[in-house]
Write a protein that holds these residues in place. Structure first.
Motif, mmCIF file in Angstrom:
data_model
loop_
_atom_site.group_PDB
_atom_site.id
_atom_site.type_symbol
_atom_site.label_atom_id
_atom_site.label_comp_id
_atom_site.label_asym_id
_atom_site.label_seq_id
_atom_site.Cartn_x
_atom_site.Cartn_y
_atom_site.Cartn_z
ATOM 1 N N GLU A 35 17.353 10.746 -3.516
ATOM 2 C CA GLU A 35 18.688 10.141 -3.583
ATOM 3 C C GLU A 35 19.250 9.913 -2.190
ATOM 4 O O GLU A 35 19.996 8.953 -1.961
ATOM 5 C CB GLU A 35 19.633 11.039 -4.386
ATOM 6 C CG GLU A 35 19.392 11.035 -5.889
ATOM 7 C CD GLU A 35 18.163 11.803 -6.307
ATOM 8 O OE1 GLU A 35 17.660 11.592 -7.432
ATOM 9 O OE2 GLU A 35 17.704 12.637 -5.506
ATOM 10 N N ASP B 92 18.566 6.472 -0.307
ATOM 11 C CA ASP B 92 19.262 5.240 -0.684
ATOM 12 C C ASP B 92 19.934 4.631 0.553
ATOM 13 O O ASP B 92 20.592 5.345 1.322
ATOM 14 C CB ASP B 92 20.312 5.574 -1.745
ATOM 15 C CG ASP B 92 20.886 4.337 -2.375
ATOM 16 O OD1 ASP B 92 21.430 3.494 -1.644
ATOM 17 O OD2 ASP B 92 20.776 4.200 -3.604
ATOM 18 N N GLU C 70 20.309 -0.067 -5.775
ATOM 19 C CA GLU C 70 20.540 1.376 -5.924
ATOM 20 C C GLU C 70 20.373 1.820 -7.359
ATOM 21 O O GLU C 70 20.917 1.227 -8.274
ATOM 22 C CB GLU C 70 21.974 1.700 -5.485
ATOM 23 C CG GLU C 70 22.314 3.162 -5.649
ATOM 24 C CD GLU C 70 21.338 4.013 -4.939
ATOM 25 O OE1 GLU C 70 21.055 5.113 -5.427
ATOM 26 O OE2 GLU C 70 20.809 3.601 -3.925
#
Length: 851
Positions: free
Chosen positions: A664, A667, A709
């Protein structure tokens, strides 16, 4: 105690206790009943006295221990108050005759306050020492233990008076240890049809203050406290008296007129009841309980009343004593009369789809249970048969087997089980009508016919529930069709997020594990995960704030349409304000917010943070804010290694859902803070999730990126999204590296974002943790706090929360919003799967048993 040892000890204890009870009862036979009647209350009284004595001793010892620091005085005090324990100085030496301080006490620096000065106790502190020792201390401890009982008695005068009269009469007449129906004067005080036919109307009052058996007094006394006390707390003493008296009169007098009317029919059951006597306040007690249930919030109001009415109805049909008839009339009277009495809560609207399903499911289960019990268990009622006929056995087998197959489907709202239940109900109703016609035409009403008609009659009420709630059974039978429907949105979730913004958890809605429900207008969405029959919405709905309530309502309706239990996890108070009627919430975490425009790391409270920054400068630790995806492979690999090392040291696996990892952090929209030494070695890393909000283009500096995303295409997103803040997600540091690296990284990030013009940073919320200055948790919140304490050695939730207090944040509540407490078990299971997606429940249970 470890769970394994606890389970073994609990099982052994249960077996020993059950074996001892069975052995004693089997050895004594019917004499055991006499033993229970005569000595139960002595044992209960002994236990009560022992408990009170133990409580007084514990309170006395705690008060005395709390007074020891006062007795010790201050090392700098001219007078050592500890001498009072050895006799060299008496407490009386510190006071004048009028109670004021003596010159000796004034010389010691004592003041007329509890705290005193310089560690020396004040007047109140010394008085506390005197009141916490000796006979005065025992008296004070007794007052502290028994005080709540006195305050409760003064608050509920009617309940207290009724309780006292009932208990005094029981003791005075010996009914507390000897069955009242064996007393020679029983027929003079008991009510019933024979008493009223003899003109003994006063028995309506005298019979109220007795109970049939000594063991029944325990049930009645508890019932008085719960039923009458609850009604008095809701309606006041006068109305509680009116409800109790009215319920008792309706129960007793109503039974009288029913039995008088039944004389016109050849009913063995009515003839049997017409000869019975009864005593007890249960009619008025159940009337108070039924009235108090009306004040419950939805949906518990409907559930509680249904359960109580089902209990008295089934008892009347299958047991059928005079007391059961009285109970039924008392509850029925409140149900019929309460809506027309001023002051009772008016119920608006009807049951929801979920409530219809629960009522039908409960009805099916109750019906199956009572049919089995009524058919298999022998009865003393002469109107029933202990040897059911073949037709009764066939009816029982068909009903129970079909109910077992369809009950859960009815609970979940599937259409096919509902259809089968309706068909079975119609069949039973037709059977009931046919048997009734046969009995009238043939003038024959044998016990076996009564048994069959009784079982079939319950289906009439169930069929009414199924038909009235028919709109609640539209959940598709095929699992592939039980999906949340999607609207044709004009904008994708990323566009909605970057234009309208969201809360501090809003960027987590872009993670790959989430699914999306888009509102009908296409301007709002809810990110959710589906586990164990629960749709867990993550954070606040994303979209215009004015449409939040409508978005919640649409999401809830869609979840209930397909049989999912909806809930919202870690929402703000604004979402709580838009919750559907009857929903409730509990605190699951606290968000820690640092307001950047007013941030100044000055003063004593920031000293530890400034020391970390200065130490980093001395040790050549540099700070870099970057996008981890743009960093070279050498940096990314170090970050992964640090993260894997951190996870490997934990007793439980890495958590997910609201806790991101390195993937994560890669990103392009996410900012990454790195702490590097002079050899370009990563000492620590933080990831900062953007928090978007509406704003003009000039305020959009430094906000966001332009990549895709979480599986959501970024094409068409706002060209100049405004990032109003950042939320801390990933926190990792090198074990053998720069020790205060977390303080250094967070402080440096705050200064960086402040320079960029961001409004705040969120250090995110630590689950199951609370600030120390908050009020004491109660109810379910207290349970969650205990769970957090148990998990503290594993995940350190409270330690993490305490660490964040170094940055002097303000706190915002983060709550779990759900329909009612009945959903909490399945929500807990769903959250477990969401936070630990790679672990099976068996594996989680195994880890718990190893603790």
């Amino acid at each position: 105690m470890p769970y394994r040892r606890f389970l073994v000890a609990n099982s052994i204890g249960a077996l020993l206790w059950a074996g001892a009870v069975v052995f004693v009862i089997s050895s004594l036979g019917r004499a055991a009943i006499e033993l229970i009647h005569r000595f139960t209350w002595i044992a209960l009284l002994t236990v009560l006295v022992v408990v009170i004595v133990i409580a007084i001793v514990m309170v006395y010892r705690s008060r005395k221990a709390a007074a020891n620091p006062v007795a010790a005085g201050s090392p700098t005090s001219p007078i050592d108050l500890a001498d009072t324990a050895t006799g060299s100085l008496q407490i009386s030496d510190l006071f004048q005759a009028d109670g004021s301080l003596s010159p000796l006490a004034a010389k010691a620096g004592l003041e007329s306050t509890s705290e005193g000065i310089g560690g020396v106790p004040g007047l109140a502190g010394v008085a506390e020492l005197a009141n916490n020792t000796g006979l005065a201390g025992v008296t004070a401890a007794a007052r502290q233990v028994l005080g709540p009982i006195g305050r409760t008695a003064r608050r509920f005068p009617f309940t207290t008076g009724l309780f006292g009269v009932f208990l005094v009469v029981a003791i005075a007449t010996g009914s507390l240890w000897y069955p009242v129906h064996r007393q020679p004067w029983y027929h003079d005080i008991a009510y019933g049809l024979p008493s009223f036919l003899n003109g003994q109307w006063y028995t309506l009052i005298t019979g109220t203050f007795f109970s049939q058996l000594p063991i029944h007094y325990a049930l009645v006394l508890v019932g008085l406290i719960v039923g009458v006390g609850w009604a008095e707390s809701r309606f006041g003493s006068r109305r509680a008296f009116g409800i109790f008296a009215g319920g008792q009169i309706v129960a007793v007098v109503g039974s009288l007129f029913i039995l008088l009317g039944a004389r016109s029919f050849d009913s063995t059951w009515a003839d049997h009841l017409a000869t019975q006597y009864d005593v007890g306040p249960s009619g008025g007690m159940l009337a108070c309980l039924a009235a108090a249930m009306i004040t419950l919030r939805a949906p518990w109001r409907l559930r509680a009343r249904f359960a109580l009415f089902a209990f008295v109805t089934v008892s009347l049909i299958y047991i059928g004593t005079l007391a059961d008839l009285e109970h039924f009339l008392a509850v029925l009277g409140v149900v019929l009369v309460a809506p027309f009495i001023q002051g009772f809560r008016r119920v608006k609207g009807g049951p929801s789809s979920r409530e219809w399903r629960i009522l039908a499911f409960a009805g099916l289960v109750i019906l199956a249970a009572v049919e089995i019990a009524g058919t298999l268990l022998p009865s003393d009622d002469p109107s029933t048969s202990p040897n059911p006929g073949a037709s009764t056995w066939i009816d029982l087998a068909i009903d129970v087997i079909v109910i077992a197959l369809i009950a859960n489907g009815v609970r979940l709202g599937y259409r096919l089980p509902w259809v089968i239940a309706v068909i079975l109900g119609v069949f039973n109703v037709l059977e009931f009508a046919g048997l009734a016609i046969y009995a009238v035409v043939a003038v024959d009403f044998p016990p076996s016919l009564f048994e069959a008609m009784t079982n079939s009659s319950l289906w009439i009420a169930l069929l009414v529930i199924l038909w009235l709630g028919r709109r609640a059974y539209r959940v598709p039978w095929r699992r592939s069709r039980r999906v949340v429907s999607q609207q044709d949105a004009r904008k994708n979730p990323l566009e909605i997020l970057t234009e309208d913004g969201g809360g501090t958890l809003s960027w987590m809605t872009m993670w790959k594990a989430n699914s999306y429900f888009v509102a009908a207008d296409g301007d709002s969405f809810v990110a959710y995960q589906r586990h164990s029959g629960v749709a867990i919405a993550l954070g606040d709905p994303i979209g215009p704030a004015a449409k939040r309530q409508q978005t919640i309502a649409e999401f809830v309706a869609e979840c209930e349409r397909i049989g999912l239990a909806p809930c919202f996890f870690s929402v703000s108070d604004e979402t709580l304000d838009g919750a559907p009627d009857g929903w409730t919430h509990l605190q699951v975490a606290e968000d820690t917010i640092i307001d950047l425009p007013t941030l100044e790391m000055t003063g004593k409270k920031w000293q530890a943070i400034r020391s970390s920054l200065n130490r980093a400068t001395r040790e050549n630790i540099s700070f870099r804010m970057t996008n981890l995806s743009a960093e070279p492979w050498a940096i990314v690999s170090q970050v992964r290694a640090i993260s894997e090392e951190w996870v490997g040291d934990k007793a439980l696996p890495e958590m997910g859902f609201t806790l991101g990892g390195v993937d994560e952090a890669l990103d392009p929209h996410v900012k990454t803070a790195l702490a590097l030494d002079e050899n370009n070695t990563v000492q620590g890393v933080l990831s900062w999730l953007p928090v978007y909000g509406p704003g003009d283009e000039s305020a959009a500096e430094g906000g966001g990126g332009d990549g895709a995303e979480g599986g959501v295409e970024a094409e068409g997103a706002a060209e100049h999204p405004f990032v109003r803040g950042y939320t801390l997600d990933l926190m990792r540091r090198k074990d053998d590296g720069f020790k205060p690296v977390m303080e250094f990284l967070i402080a440096s990030s705050c200064l960086f974002f402040q320079a960029e013009g961001a409004l705040f940073v969120s250090l995110s919320g630590a689950p199951l943790a609370r600030a120390d200055d908050q009020s004491e948790a109660t109810g379910i919140d207290a349970v969650l706090e205990s769970v957090g304490t148990i998990l503290e050695p594993l995940y350190g939730f409270q330690s993490l929360h305490n660490f964040k207090t170094k940055f002097n944040p303000r706190y915002e509540r983060m709550s779990l919003l759900y329909r009612d407490e009945a959903d909490l078990p399945k929500i807990a299971l769903a959250l477990t799967r969401a936070f630990l997606p790679n672990e099976s429940l068996l594996g989680i249970a195994r880890m718990g048993l190893q603790r």
